[in-house]
Scaffold this motif. Sequence first.
Motif, PDB file in Angstrom:
ATOM      1  N   ARG A 132      -1.265  -8.223 -13.226  1.00 17.28           N
ATOM      2  CA  ARG A 132      -0.668  -7.569 -12.838  1.00 17.28           C
ATOM      3  C   ARG A 132      -1.250  -5.969 -12.006  1.00 17.28           C
ATOM      4  O   ARG A 132      -2.018  -5.686 -12.824  1.00 17.28           O
ATOM      5  N   VAL A 133      -1.098  -5.939 -11.013  1.00 19.74           N
ATOM      6  CA  VAL A 133      -1.632  -4.683 -10.227  1.00 19.74           C
ATOM      7  C   VAL A 133      -0.674  -3.702  -9.712  1.00 19.74           C
ATOM      8  O   VAL A 133       0.368  -4.231  -9.025  1.00 19.74           O
ATOM      9  N   TYR A 134      -0.948  -2.386 -10.080  1.00 19.51           N
ATOM     10  CA  TYR A 134       0.126  -1.498  -9.381  1.00 19.51           C
ATOM     11  C   TYR A 134      -0.568  -0.607  -8.557  1.00 19.51           C
ATOM     12  O   TYR A 134      -1.648  -0.519  -8.162  1.00 19.51           O
ATOM     13  N   ARG A 135       0.209  -0.160  -7.397  1.00 17.02           N
ATOM     14  CA  ARG A 135      -0.068   0.611  -6.222  1.00 17.02           C
ATOM     15  C   ARG A 135       0.867   1.609  -6.068  1.00 17.02           C
ATOM     16  O   ARG A 135       1.827   1.570  -6.648  1.00 17.02           O
ATOM     17  N   ASN A 136       0.576   2.702  -5.157  1.00 18.16           N
ATOM     18  CA  ASN A 136       1.173   3.847  -5.266  1.00 18.16           C
ATOM     19  C   ASN A 136       2.471   3.457  -4.205  1.00 18.16           C
ATOM     20  O   ASN A 136       2.242   2.573  -3.491  1.00 18.16           O
ATOM     21  N   ASN A 137       3.475   4.423  -4.139  1.00 24.77           N
ATOM     22  CA  ASN A 137       4.300   4.023  -3.160  1.00 24.77           C
ATOM     23  C   ASN A 137       4.035   4.849  -1.576  1.00 24.77           C
ATOM     24  O   ASN A 137       5.045   4.784  -0.599  1.00 24.77           O
ATOM     25  N   GLY A 138       2.958   5.664  -1.598  1.00 25.14           N
ATOM     26  CA  GLY A 138       3.072   6.106  -0.269  1.00 25.14           C
ATOM     27  C   GLY A 138       2.208   5.293   0.845  1.00 25.14           C
ATOM     28  O   GLY A 138       2.058   4.306   0.665  1.00 25.14           O
ATOM     29  N   LYS A 139       2.119   6.030   2.053  1.00 20.78           N
ATOM     30  CA  LYS A 139       1.772   5.290   3.146  1.00 20.78           C
ATOM     31  C   LYS A 139       0.216   4.719   3.121  1.00 20.78           C
ATOM     32  O   LYS A 139      -0.275   3.856   3.583  1.00 20.78           O
ATOM     33  N   GLU A 140      -0.494   5.874   2.664  1.00 21.14           N
ATOM     34  CA  GLU A 140      -1.809   5.500   2.525  1.00 21.14           C
ATOM     35  C   GLU A 140      -2.129   5.163   0.922  1.00 21.14           C
ATOM     36  O   GLU A 140      -1.885   5.857  -0.030  1.00 21.14           O
ATOM     37  N   ALA A 141      -2.060   3.694   0.745  1.00 19.02           N
ATOM     38  CA  ALA A 141      -2.113   3.081  -0.288  1.00 19.02           C
ATOM     39  C   ALA A 141      -3.464   3.127  -1.079  1.00 19.02           C
ATOM     40  O   ALA A 141      -4.486   3.028  -0.939  1.00 19.02           O
ATOM     41  N   PHE A 142      -3.276   3.191  -2.516  1.00 20.72           N
ATOM     42  CA  PHE A 142      -4.432   3.051  -3.281  1.00 20.72           C
ATOM     43  C   PHE A 142      -3.790   2.388  -4.743  1.00 20.72           C
ATOM     44  O   PHE A 142      -2.559   2.625  -4.924  1.00 20.72           O
ATOM     45  N   LEU A 143      -4.761   1.945  -5.657  1.00 16.78           N
ATOM     46  CA  LEU A 143      -4.240   1.329  -6.805  1.00 16.78           C
ATOM     47  C   LEU A 143      -4.127   2.198  -7.989  1.00 16.78           C
ATOM     48  O   LEU A 143      -5.028   3.228  -8.139  1.00 16.78           O
ATOM     49  N   GLN A 164       4.765   0.415  -7.397  1.00 20.63           N
ATOM     50  CA  GLN A 164       4.864  -0.916  -6.878  1.00 20.63           C
ATOM     51  C   GLN A 164       3.934  -1.824  -7.618  1.00 20.63           C
ATOM     52  O   GLN A 164       2.874  -1.346  -8.107  1.00 20.63           O
ATOM     53  N   PHE A 165       4.232  -2.977  -7.829  1.00 20.16           N
ATOM     54  CA  PHE A 165       3.323  -3.914  -8.697  1.00 20.16           C
ATOM     55  C   PHE A 165       3.566  -5.616  -7.983  1.00 20.16           C
ATOM     56  O   PHE A 165       4.571  -5.895  -7.445  1.00 20.16           O
ATOM     57  N   ALA A 166       2.417  -6.143  -8.205  1.00 19.11           N
ATOM     58  CA  ALA A 166       2.455  -7.526  -7.707  1.00 19.11           C
ATOM     59  C   ALA A 166       1.675  -8.195  -8.853  1.00 19.11           C
ATOM     60  O   ALA A 166       0.817  -7.667  -9.537  1.00 19.11           O
ATOM     61  N   GLU A 167       2.032  -9.752  -9.059  1.00 20.36           N
ATOM     62  CA  GLU A 167       1.200 -10.114 -10.120  1.00 20.36           C
ATOM     63  C   GLU A 167       0.626 -11.509  -9.618  1.00 20.36           C
ATOM     64  O   GLU A 167       1.091 -12.292  -8.635  1.00 20.36           O
ATOM     65  N   LEU A 168      -0.437 -12.134 -10.358  1.00 20.68           N
ATOM     66  CA  LEU A 168      -1.226 -13.261  -9.976  1.00 20.68           C
ATOM     67  C   LEU A 168      -1.188 -14.032 -11.241  1.00 20.68           C
ATOM     68  O   LEU A 168      -1.814 -13.687 -12.354  1.00 20.68           O
ATOM     69  N   ALA A 169      -0.540 -15.158 -11.187  1.00 17.56           N
ATOM     70  CA  ALA A 169      -0.095 -16.211 -12.356  1.00 17.56           C
ATOM     71  C   ALA A 169      -1.092 -17.147 -12.200  1.00 17.56           C
ATOM     72  O   ALA A 169      -0.861 -17.926 -11.237  1.00 17.56           O
ATOM     73  N   LEU A 170      -1.989 -17.407 -13.086  1.00 17.46           N
ATOM     74  CA  LEU A 170      -3.155 -18.658 -12.898  1.00 17.46           C
ATOM     75  C   LEU A 170      -2.492 -19.815 -13.551  1.00 17.46           C
ATOM     76  O   LEU A 170      -2.069 -19.683 -14.810  1.00 17.46           O
ATOM     77  N   GLU A 171      -2.416 -20.754 -12.825  1.00 19.75           N
ATOM     78  CA  GLU A 171      -2.101 -22.108 -13.672  1.00 19.75           C
ATOM     79  C   GLU A 171      -3.148 -22.601 -14.670  1.00 19.75           C
ATOM     80  O   GLU A 171      -4.345 -22.065 -14.659  1.00 19.75           O
ATOM     81  N   GLU A 172      -2.816 -23.576 -15.438  1.00 17.56           N
ATOM     82  CA  GLU A 172      -3.678 -24.148 -16.420  1.00 17.56           C
ATOM     83  C   GLU A 172      -4.918 -24.757 -15.576  1.00 17.56           C
ATOM     84  O   GLU A 172      -4.565 -25.718 -14.814  1.00 17.56           O
ATOM     85  N   GLY A 173      -6.173 -24.420 -15.997  1.00 19.88           N
ATOM     86  CA  GLY A 173      -7.518 -24.835 -15.396  1.00 19.88           C
ATOM     87  C   GLY A 173      -7.552 -24.162 -14.000  1.00 19.88           C
ATOM     88  O   GLY A 173      -8.748 -24.401 -13.499  1.00 19.88           O
ATOM     89  N   GLU A 174      -6.728 -23.460 -13.498  1.00 23.10           N
ATOM     90  CA  GLU A 174      -7.119 -22.647 -11.968  1.00 23.10           C
ATOM     91  C   GLU A 174      -8.089 -21.782 -12.349  1.00 23.10           C
ATOM     92  O   GLU A 174      -8.292 -20.828 -13.121  1.00 23.10           O
ATOM     93  N   LEU A 175      -9.384 -21.806 -11.535  1.00 20.98           N
ATOM     94  CA  LEU A 175     -10.567 -20.893 -11.602  1.00 20.98           C
ATOM     95  C   LEU A 175     -10.530 -20.102 -10.292  1.00 20.98           C
ATOM     96  O   LEU A 175     -10.080 -20.384  -9.152  1.00 20.98           O
ATOM     97  N   ILE A 176     -10.892 -18.802 -10.633  1.00 22.36           N
ATOM     98  CA  ILE A 176     -10.982 -17.844  -9.350  1.00 22.36           C
ATOM     99  C   ILE A 176     -12.655 -18.276  -8.524  1.00 22.36           C
ATOM    100  O   ILE A 176     -13.668 -18.302  -9.201  1.00 22.36           O
ATOM    101  N   THR A 177     -12.620 -18.652  -7.570  1.00 20.28           N
ATOM    102  CA  THR A 177     -13.695 -18.822  -6.697  1.00 20.28           C
ATOM    103  C   THR A 177     -14.273 -17.700  -5.903  1.00 20.28           C
ATOM    104  O   THR A 177     -15.426 -17.650  -5.446  1.00 20.28           O
ATOM    105  N   ALA A 178     -13.325 -16.910  -5.667  1.00 15.28           N
ATOM    106  CA  ALA A 178     -13.951 -15.512  -5.072  1.00 15.28           C
ATOM    107  C   ALA A 178     -13.282 -14.274  -5.180  1.00 15.28           C
ATOM    108  O   ALA A 178     -11.915 -14.451  -5.388  1.00 15.28           O
ATOM    109  N   MET A 179     -13.729 -13.114  -5.152  1.00 14.98           N
ATOM    110  CA  MET A 179     -12.788 -11.825  -5.347  1.00 14.98           C
ATOM    111  C   MET A 179     -13.666 -10.961  -4.711  1.00 14.98           C
ATOM    112  O   MET A 179     -14.747 -10.653  -4.715  1.00 14.98           O
ATOM    113  N   THR A 180     -12.807 -10.056  -3.856  1.00 11.95           N
ATOM    114  CA  THR A 180     -13.060  -8.860  -3.001  1.00 11.95           C
ATOM    115  C   THR A 180     -12.578  -7.744  -3.596  1.00 11.95           C
ATOM    116  O   THR A 180     -11.355  -7.572  -3.764  1.00 11.95           O
ATOM    117  N   LEU A 181     -13.338  -6.610  -3.606  1.00 14.32           N
ATOM    118  CA  LEU A 181     -12.701  -5.281  -4.039  1.00 14.32           C
ATOM    119  C   LEU A 181     -12.789  -4.363  -2.968  1.00 14.32           C
ATOM    120  O   LEU A 181     -13.822  -4.206  -1.993  1.00 14.32           O
TER     121      LEU A 181
END
Length: 439
Positions: A132-143, A164-181
């Motif tokens: 679960r990732v939270y971000r601000n409510n402003g126009k200039e967004a940051f986490l 605000q927040f959004a979630e990523l729910a990983l399924e059984e056996g689902e792996l992360i292949t790439a991540m960008t910050l």
Amino acid sequence: MRRVLALLVLVTTLLGLAPTPLGLAAPMAAINSAAASLPAPLSAALSAALSALVVLVAVSVLCGLAARSSSAGRRGSWGVILLLALLACVSSALGTRWDTGLLVRPTGIGAPNGGAPFTILGSAGSSVRRLRVYRNNGKEAFLRGVVAFFSDGTDQRGGVRKDQFAELALEEGELITAMTLWSAPAASSGSSSASGSSSALRVARIDVTTTSRSWGFGADNTAKLSAKAVSVGSGVLVGFQGRAGDDLDQIAPLFLRPLSGSRVDDIVLDSVGGSDGLRLVTLREGSAFWNGTDYTWSFSGSESRDASTSFSLGFSGSLSAGTTFSAAFPKIVTAGMNAGWTQGNSETRGRNSGSGATLSWGTSVDLTVDNPAVQCSAMVWEGRLNVGWSGVQTVTADGARMSFPVVGTVQHVAYGKVETVCGPLVVDKAHRVVKKWRA
């Protein structure tokens, strides 16, 4: 009173109630490292014993502090405080975290000196099941914060749970292949920090690609943002580290390295009843008749059936890929037309050892005027089990090794010996069956 309470808070923090570098994670990591060179059963036992010793030392410190600080009329209050502290210490100590030697060197973004440091790291054997990732409510967004929900049912947080927040729910056996910050200068992210230095950076967005989808959350416009790709190792996410105050100043995901070996030993299956999951299966039936000339009838054949074994890990299926499992698998023993389970010899199998059993039978019957008709049946006892198990998993990566207790379930299919039984048929003169024989 306030001074003593402050000391208690400090001691409980040192014992691991907060994710600080001074917590129990350090002695626990040392324990795991020392035990890793031993055989798996001894390693797990030594790790548990030394972990218990750490808890006892923590208890002694708290007891001594409480005893010196107690006064008449206040012992009841201190008893409650001490009990809560001890429960929290034991809970923290029992969940041994991943050995950092098994982790990919962290790749992070953001300010190296903003906010306070935090570490999110799951217990050995667990992985992040939901993010679960939270971000601000402003126009200039940051986490503002992240919460990792682990496969063992626990969760840990870095930063704050706001807006605000959004979630990523990983399924059984689902792996992360790439991540960008993605990071943004403080001036464009809404922070009051001075612009133009690394301390003015803020985390603005996280993008994730898995084996089945893409997901991202944070600032929608990335034109003015700086991106950094993360080395995801095995694709198994086990935590984060970084710095945070009222928003995320810095973040670095923690991934397991690609495992060079993974095995589960000392597996103990839940108790299996004498006839649990057993049923008698008829493979084939046949009949023959005397035709006026004596002859010998052969009743034989074979049939292939599924005889697979499938293991699942209770906390993280992502750690079962390529894992071998050593156990004494139950086998079926028969006595006439009765059957039951007994413990077999120890074997080593993969997570899904799909194999077929070839079931064969054969018998001969003499057809004569005195035995003019016969019926035969080929039958076998089939057993299907779905039971729990516990064991010790050992994983290795680039020379680092760690053992930890695991649980799961196993589905096991087995067959007994094929039995062939024959009996007479009552027929009329036209060889029409009047009465069938039943086994």
